[in-house]
Scaffold this active site. Structure first.
Site, short mmCIF file in Angstrom:
data_model
loop_
_atom_site.label_atom_id
_atom_site.label_comp_id
_atom_site.label_asym_id
_atom_site.label_seq_id
_atom_site.Cartn_x
_atom_site.Cartn_y
_atom_site.Cartn_z
N GLN A 146 90.65 53.63 12.82
CA GLN A 146 90.03 53.29 14.11
C GLN A 146 91.05 53.42 15.23
O GLN A 146 92.18 52.93 15.11
CB GLN A 146 89.49 51.85 14.05
N TYR A 152 95.93 47.35 11.88
CA TYR A 152 94.82 46.73 11.14
C TYR A 152 94.30 47.66 10.04
O TYR A 152 94.07 47.24 8.90
CB TYR A 152 93.73 46.40 12.15
P1 NDP Z 1 87.59 34.96 12.83
O1 NDP Z 1 88.58 35.28 13.89
O2 NDP Z 1 86.28 34.37 13.21
O3 NDP Z 1 88.25 34.00 11.74
C1 NDP Z 1 89.51 34.25 11.22
C2 NDP Z 1 89.92 33.08 10.35
O4 NDP Z 1 91.21 33.38 9.79
C3 NDP Z 1 90.06 31.78 11.12
O5 NDP Z 1 89.66 30.70 10.30
C4 NDP Z 1 91.56 31.71 11.37
O6 NDP Z 1 92.06 30.40 11.53
C5 NDP Z 1 92.08 32.29 10.07
N1 NDP Z 1 93.45 32.74 10.20
C6 NDP Z 1 93.95 33.69 11.03
N2 NDP Z 1 95.28 33.80 10.85
C7 NDP Z 1 95.61 32.91 9.88
C8 NDP Z 1 96.84 32.55 9.27
N3 NDP Z 1 98.00 33.13 9.58
N4 NDP Z 1 96.83 31.59 8.32
C9 NDP Z 1 95.67 30.99 7.98
N5 NDP Z 1 94.48 31.27 8.53
C10 NDP Z 1 94.46 32.23 9.47
O7 NDP Z 1 87.39 36.33 12.03
P2 NDP Z 1 86.14 36.87 11.22
O8 NDP Z 1 85.43 35.75 10.55
O9 NDP Z 1 85.39 37.80 12.07
O10 NDP Z 1 86.88 37.76 10.11
C11 NDP Z 1 87.11 37.32 8.78
C12 NDP Z 1 87.66 38.48 7.97
O11 NDP Z 1 86.75 39.56 7.99
C13 NDP Z 1 88.98 39.03 8.52
O12 NDP Z 1 89.82 39.40 7.46
C14 NDP Z 1 88.54 40.25 9.29
O13 NDP Z 1 89.58 41.20 9.40
C15 NDP Z 1 87.42 40.74 8.43
N6 NDP Z 1 86.45 41.59 9.10
C16 NDP Z 1 85.74 41.14 10.16
C17 NDP Z 1 84.82 41.95 10.77
C18 NDP Z 1 83.99 41.49 11.90
O14 NDP Z 1 83.19 42.31 12.37
N7 NDP Z 1 84.08 40.25 12.34
C19 NDP Z 1 84.62 43.33 10.32
C20 NDP Z 1 85.41 43.69 9.19
C21 NDP Z 1 86.29 42.85 8.61
P3 NDP Z 1 92.56 29.84 12.97
O15 NDP Z 1 91.33 29.21 13.56
O16 NDP Z 1 93.62 28.87 12.58
O17 NDP Z 1 93.06 31.00 13.76
#
Ligand code: NDP
Length: 246
Positions: A146, A152
Protein backbone atom coordinates in the site's frame (compact mmCIF):
# COMPACT_ATOMS: atom_id res chain seq x y z
CA UNK A 1 -17.05 -26.36 23.09
CA UNK A 2 -14.35 -26.54 25.77
CA UNK A 3 -13.95 -23.29 27.70
CA UNK A 4 -10.35 -22.08 27.38
CA UNK A 5 -8.29 -19.10 28.44
CA UNK A 6 -7.83 -16.72 25.52
CA UNK A 7 -5.40 -13.80 25.40
CA UNK A 8 -6.32 -11.16 22.81
CA UNK A 9 -3.70 -8.43 22.53
CA UNK A 10 -5.07 -4.97 21.80
CA UNK A 11 -8.46 -6.20 23.00
CA UNK A 12 -9.66 -2.69 23.79
CA UNK A 13 -9.44 -1.55 20.15
CA UNK A 14 -12.08 -1.73 17.42
CA UNK A 15 -11.41 -5.24 16.12
CA UNK A 16 -10.02 -6.44 19.47
CA UNK A 17 -13.23 -5.59 21.32
CA UNK A 18 -15.25 -7.62 18.82
CA UNK A 19 -12.87 -10.59 19.20
CA UNK A 20 -13.00 -10.41 23.00
CA UNK A 21 -16.80 -10.24 22.91
CA UNK A 22 -17.09 -13.14 20.46
CA UNK A 23 -14.74 -15.46 22.37
CA UNK A 24 -16.32 -14.56 25.72
CA UNK A 25 -19.80 -15.32 24.37
CA UNK A 26 -18.51 -18.72 23.34
CA UNK A 27 -17.72 -19.35 27.00
CA UNK A 28 -13.97 -18.70 27.04
CA UNK A 29 -12.19 -16.77 29.80
CA UNK A 30 -10.77 -13.80 27.92
CA UNK A 31 -7.81 -11.63 28.86
CA UNK A 32 -6.35 -8.57 27.26
CA UNK A 33 -3.66 -5.99 27.92
CA UNK A 34 -3.82 -2.29 28.63
CA UNK A 35 -1.37 0.57 28.74
CA UNK A 36 -3.58 3.32 30.15
CA UNK A 37 -5.30 2.25 33.39
CA UNK A 38 -8.10 4.85 33.25
CA UNK A 39 -8.99 3.92 29.67
CA UNK A 40 -8.87 0.24 30.61
CA UNK A 41 -11.23 0.73 33.57
CA UNK A 42 -13.81 2.48 31.39
CA UNK A 43 -13.58 -0.23 28.70
CA UNK A 44 -13.79 -3.05 31.23
CA UNK A 45 -16.85 -1.45 32.84
CA UNK A 46 -18.53 -1.17 29.42
CA UNK A 47 -17.87 -4.86 28.76
CA UNK A 48 -19.25 -5.73 32.21
CA UNK A 49 -22.57 -4.08 31.27
CA UNK A 50 -22.78 -6.74 28.53
CA UNK A 51 -22.11 -9.45 31.13
CA UNK A 52 -18.53 -9.96 29.95
CA UNK A 53 -15.85 -10.05 32.63
CA UNK A 54 -12.46 -9.47 31.01
CA UNK A 55 -9.20 -10.26 32.77
CA UNK A 56 -7.04 -7.16 32.23
CA UNK A 57 -3.30 -6.97 32.71
CA UNK A 58 -0.80 -4.21 31.94
CA UNK A 59 1.42 -4.83 28.95
CA UNK A 60 3.20 -3.29 26.00
CA UNK A 61 3.49 -5.88 23.24
CA UNK A 62 6.33 -3.98 21.60
CA UNK A 63 8.51 -4.52 24.66
CA UNK A 64 9.74 -8.11 25.24
CA UNK A 65 9.98 -7.86 29.04
CA UNK A 66 6.58 -6.19 29.37
CA UNK A 67 4.98 -8.77 27.04
CA UNK A 68 6.41 -11.63 29.08
CA UNK A 69 5.17 -10.20 32.37
CA UNK A 70 1.77 -9.64 30.73
CA UNK A 71 1.58 -13.34 29.81
CA UNK A 72 2.66 -14.42 33.30
CA UNK A 73 0.01 -12.17 34.85
CA UNK A 74 -2.70 -13.69 32.62
CA UNK A 75 -1.54 -17.20 33.59
CA UNK A 76 -1.71 -16.26 37.26
CA UNK A 77 -5.09 -14.52 37.11
CA UNK A 78 -7.00 -16.63 34.54
CA UNK A 79 -4.99 -19.76 33.84
CA UNK A 80 -2.65 -20.98 31.11
CA UNK A 81 -3.14 -19.37 27.71
CA UNK A 82 -4.67 -21.86 25.25
CA UNK A 83 -5.77 -19.33 22.64
CA UNK A 84 -3.58 -16.40 21.62
CA UNK A 85 -4.72 -13.72 19.21
CA UNK A 86 -1.89 -11.39 18.19
CA UNK A 87 -4.14 -8.46 17.31
CA UNK A 88 -2.48 -5.29 18.70
CA UNK A 89 -1.25 -3.09 15.89
CA UNK A 90 -0.54 0.46 14.82
CA UNK A 91 0.06 2.46 11.65
CA UNK A 92 2.48 5.34 11.09
CA UNK A 93 1.74 6.10 7.45
CA UNK A 94 4.02 8.09 5.21
CA UNK A 95 5.79 7.50 1.92
CA UNK A 96 9.08 5.70 2.35
CA UNK A 97 11.27 8.58 1.17
CA UNK A 98 9.86 10.66 4.04
CA UNK A 99 9.75 7.86 6.64
CA UNK A 100 12.04 8.14 9.64
CA UNK A 101 13.47 5.25 11.62
CA UNK A 102 11.04 5.82 14.49
CA UNK A 103 8.02 5.42 12.18
CA UNK A 104 9.56 2.26 10.75
CA UNK A 105 10.59 0.69 14.05
CA UNK A 106 7.42 1.52 16.01
CA UNK A 107 5.32 -0.22 13.38
CA UNK A 108 7.62 -3.23 13.06
CA UNK A 109 7.93 -3.56 16.83
CA UNK A 110 4.20 -3.33 17.50
CA UNK A 111 2.91 -5.45 14.62
CA UNK A 112 5.67 -7.99 13.97
CA UNK A 113 8.15 -8.13 16.84
CA UNK A 114 5.15 -8.32 19.18
CA UNK A 115 4.40 -11.74 17.68
CA UNK A 116 7.74 -12.91 19.05
CA UNK A 117 7.35 -11.02 22.33
CA UNK A 118 3.92 -12.44 23.18
CA UNK A 119 4.03 -15.87 21.53
CA UNK A 120 7.44 -16.86 22.92
CA UNK A 121 6.29 -16.94 26.58
CA UNK A 122 3.09 -18.78 25.57
CA UNK A 123 4.37 -21.47 23.22
CA UNK A 124 6.17 -23.77 25.67
CA UNK A 125 3.05 -24.16 27.82
CA UNK A 126 0.92 -24.94 24.77
CA UNK A 127 3.45 -27.56 23.63
CA UNK A 128 3.51 -29.14 27.10
CA UNK A 129 -0.31 -29.25 27.24
CA UNK A 130 -0.52 -30.44 23.61
CA UNK A 131 -3.21 -27.95 22.62
CA UNK A 132 -3.13 -24.41 21.36
CA UNK A 133 -4.62 -21.94 18.92
CA UNK A 134 -2.59 -18.97 17.69
CA UNK A 135 -4.07 -16.42 15.31
CA UNK A 136 -2.22 -13.43 13.87
CA UNK A 137 -4.20 -10.41 12.66
CA UNK A 138 -2.35 -9.30 9.56
CA UNK A 139 -3.83 -7.08 6.85
CA UNK A 140 -4.82 -6.92 3.21
CA UNK A 141 -1.92 -4.49 2.84
CA UNK A 142 0.55 -7.19 3.88
CA UNK A 143 -0.63 -9.08 0.79
CA UNK A 144 -0.94 -6.34 -1.80
CA UNK A 145 1.29 -3.54 -0.45
CA UNK A 146 0.00 0.00 0.00
CA UNK A 147 1.21 3.46 -0.93
CA UNK A 148 2.45 5.13 2.27
CA UNK A 149 2.70 1.88 4.23
CA UNK A 150 6.10 0.31 3.52
CA UNK A 151 6.55 -0.14 7.29
CA UNK A 152 3.09 -1.60 7.92
CA UNK A 153 3.00 -3.80 4.80
CA UNK A 154 6.46 -5.19 5.62
CA UNK A 155 5.44 -5.98 9.20
CA UNK A 156 2.11 -7.51 8.19
CA UNK A 157 3.71 -9.63 5.43
CA UNK A 158 6.29 -10.79 7.98
CA UNK A 159 3.46 -12.13 10.13
CA UNK A 160 2.65 -14.65 7.40
CA UNK A 161 6.20 -16.03 7.47
CA UNK A 162 5.91 -16.28 11.23
CA UNK A 163 2.58 -18.11 10.97
CA UNK A 164 3.67 -20.74 8.46
CA UNK A 165 6.94 -21.50 10.25
CA UNK A 166 5.35 -21.74 13.68
CA UNK A 167 2.59 -23.89 12.18
CA UNK A 168 5.18 -26.40 10.94
CA UNK A 169 7.13 -26.50 14.19
CA UNK A 170 4.07 -27.04 16.36
CA UNK A 171 1.70 -29.15 14.29
CA UNK A 172 2.58 -32.31 16.21
CA UNK A 173 1.73 -30.64 19.50
CA UNK A 174 -1.97 -30.01 18.82
CA UNK A 175 -1.23 -26.35 18.12
CA UNK A 176 -2.59 -24.62 15.03
CA UNK A 177 -1.22 -21.29 13.82
CA UNK A 178 -3.15 -19.22 11.31
CA UNK A 179 -3.48 -15.69 10.01
CA UNK A 180 -6.54 -13.56 9.41
CA UNK A 181 -5.99 -10.72 6.94
CA UNK A 182 -8.74 -8.11 7.21
CA UNK A 183 -9.43 -5.56 4.55
CA UNK A 184 -10.66 -2.12 5.57
CA UNK A 185 -12.83 -2.30 8.67
CA UNK A 186 -14.71 0.68 10.08
CA UNK A 187 -12.66 1.11 13.27
CA UNK A 188 -10.88 4.22 14.59
CA UNK A 189 -7.77 3.19 12.62
CA UNK A 190 -9.68 3.48 9.33
CA UNK A 191 -12.02 6.31 10.32
CA UNK A 192 -8.84 8.39 10.96
CA UNK A 193 -8.17 8.21 7.21
CA UNK A 194 -9.51 11.37 5.46
CA UNK A 195 -13.09 10.89 4.21
CA UNK A 196 -12.25 11.43 0.54
CA UNK A 197 -9.54 8.74 0.77
CA UNK A 198 -12.00 6.40 2.51
CA UNK A 199 -14.56 6.91 -0.24
CA UNK A 200 -11.95 5.93 -2.82
CA UNK A 201 -11.14 2.80 -0.79
CA UNK A 202 -14.82 1.77 -0.55
CA UNK A 203 -15.16 2.27 -4.32
CA UNK A 204 -12.52 -0.47 -4.77
CA UNK A 205 -14.37 -3.00 -2.58
CA UNK A 206 -16.65 -5.24 -4.68
CA UNK A 207 -19.05 -5.79 -1.77
CA UNK A 208 -19.32 -1.99 -1.57
CA UNK A 209 -18.74 -1.27 2.12
CA UNK A 210 -16.17 -1.36 4.90
CA UNK A 211 -15.98 -4.51 6.99
CA UNK A 212 -17.48 -4.84 10.45
CA UNK A 213 -15.30 -5.81 13.43
CA UNK A 214 -17.59 -8.72 14.26
CA UNK A 215 -16.98 -10.18 10.80
CA UNK A 216 -13.28 -10.38 11.63
CA UNK A 217 -14.06 -11.80 15.08
CA UNK A 218 -16.16 -14.54 13.50
CA UNK A 219 -13.19 -15.70 11.40
CA UNK A 220 -10.82 -15.60 14.37
CA UNK A 221 -13.23 -17.63 16.48
CA UNK A 222 -13.53 -20.20 13.69
CA UNK A 223 -9.79 -20.91 13.85
CA UNK A 224 -9.92 -21.36 17.64
CA UNK A 225 -12.43 -24.21 17.68
CA UNK A 226 -11.64 -27.88 18.28
CA UNK A 227 -13.24 -28.59 14.89
CA UNK A 228 -10.59 -26.45 13.12
CA UNK A 229 -7.78 -28.75 14.30
CA UNK A 230 -6.77 -29.69 10.73
CA UNK A 231 -6.38 -26.10 9.59
CA UNK A 232 -2.91 -24.73 10.19
CA UNK A 233 -0.59 -22.37 8.34
CA UNK A 234 -3.57 -20.83 6.57
CA UNK A 235 -4.28 -17.22 5.76
CA UNK A 236 -7.92 -16.21 5.65
CA UNK A 237 -8.50 -12.99 3.74
CA UNK A 238 -11.66 -11.11 4.75
CA UNK A 239 -11.87 -8.01 2.65
CA UNK A 240 -15.17 -7.75 0.79
CA UNK A 241 -13.41 -8.97 -2.35
CA UNK A 242 -10.97 -6.03 -2.30
CA UNK A 243 -8.00 -8.32 -2.91
CA UNK A 244 -8.51 -11.85 -4.17
CA UNK A 245 -5.49 -14.14 -4.00
CA UNK A 246 -5.18 -17.89 -3.80
P1 NDP B 1 -7.29 0.01 17.04
O1 NDP B 1 -6.39 1.17 16.86
O2 NDP B 1 -8.76 0.23 17.21
O3 NDP B 1 -6.80 -0.88 18.28
C1 NDP B 1 -5.46 -1.22 18.43
C2 NDP B 1 -5.29 -1.91 19.77
O4 NDP B 1 -3.92 -2.28 19.90
C3 NDP B 1 -5.62 -1.01 20.96
O5 NDP B 1 -6.20 -1.78 21.98
C4 NDP B 1 -4.24 -0.53 21.38
O6 NDP B 1 -4.15 -0.18 22.75
C5 NDP B 1 -3.43 -1.78 21.13
N1 NDP B 1 -2.02 -1.48 21.05
C6 NDP B 1 -1.37 -0.67 20.17
N2 NDP B 1 -0.05 -0.66 20.43
C7 NDP B 1 0.13 -1.48 21.49
C8 NDP B 1 1.28 -1.86 22.24
N3 NDP B 1 2.51 -1.42 21.96
N4 NDP B 1 1.11 -2.70 23.28
C9 NDP B 1 -0.11 -3.16 23.60
N5 NDP B 1 -1.23 -2.84 22.94
C10 NDP B 1 -1.10 -2.00 21.89
O7 NDP B 1 -7.00 -0.93 15.78
P2 NDP B 1 -7.95 -1.97 15.04
O8 NDP B 1 -8.84 -2.64 16.01
O9 NDP B 1 -8.50 -1.33 13.85
O10 NDP B 1 -6.85 -3.03 14.53
C11 NDP B 1 -6.59 -4.26 15.18
C12 NDP B 1 -5.64 -5.08 14.32
O11 NDP B 1 -6.21 -5.29 13.04
C13 NDP B 1 -4.30 -4.38 14.08
O12 NDP B 1 -3.27 -5.33 14.08
C14 NDP B 1 -4.47 -3.80 12.69
O13 NDP B 1 -3.23 -3.62 12.04
C15 NDP B 1 -5.30 -4.87 12.04
N6 NDP B 1 -6.06 -4.44 10.88
C16 NDP B 1 -7.00 -3.45 10.99
C17 NDP B 1 -7.72 -3.07 9.89
C18 NDP B 1 -8.79 -2.05 9.97
O14 NDP B 1 -9.38 -1.78 8.91
N7 NDP B 1 -9.09 -1.49 11.12
C19 NDP B 1 -7.47 -3.67 8.58
C20 NDP B 1 -6.48 -4.70 8.59
C21 NDP B 1 -5.80 -5.05 9.70
P3 NDP B 1 -4.01 1.36 23.23
O15 NDP B 1 -5.43 1.81 23.44
O16 NDP B 1 -3.22 1.24 24.49
O17 NDP B 1 -3.31 2.12 22.15
Amino acid sequence: MNPRTALVTGGTGGIGTAIVRYLARQGHRVATNYRDAAKADAWRAAMATEGIDVCMVPGDVADPASAESMVRAVEKDCGPVDILVNNAGITRDTTFHKMDYQQWSEVVNTNLNACFNVTRPVIEGMRARKWGRIVQISSINGQKGQYGQANYAAAKAGMHGFTISLAQENAKFGITVNTVSPGYVGTDMVMAVPEEVREKIVAQIPIGRLGRPEEIAHAVAFFTTDEASWITGANLAINGGHYMGW
